[in-house]
Write a protein that holds these residues in place. Structure first.
Motif: not given
Length: 74
Positions: A47-74
């Motif tokens: 759609q030509g909205a690369s800035d929001s695409g990158l933000k969405a991807a980074v936000d999703s990656l942060v959620r994935e990594v946060s979930a991995m860290v939480t699982q590892e700490a449990a």
């Protein structure tokens, strides 16, 4: 850099190098990365909205990594 490291598809020149801390053993699974790219990044890029695409991807990656860290700490 991605091409030299053989990340992604060489013909499409796609791939995202993601440096991590030394000693880290967990990574985002390929199927999770595919979902992040196909659901968040590509539609916005098309759609030509690369800035929001990158933000969405980074936000999703942060959620994935946060979930991995939480699982590892449990």
């Amino acid at each position: 850099m991605s091409g030299a490291w053989r990340i992604g598809d060489g013909e499409r020149n796609d791939g995202l190098p993601m440096p991590v801390a030394p000693g880290e053993r967990q990574t985002v699974k390929d199927e999770d990365a595919k979902i992040i790219i196909e659901a968040g990044l590509l539609p916005r890029f098309r759609q030509g909205a690369s800035d929001s695409g990158l933000k969405a991807a980074v936000d999703s990656l942060v959620r994935e990594v946060s979930a991995m860290v939480t699982q590892e700490a449990a």
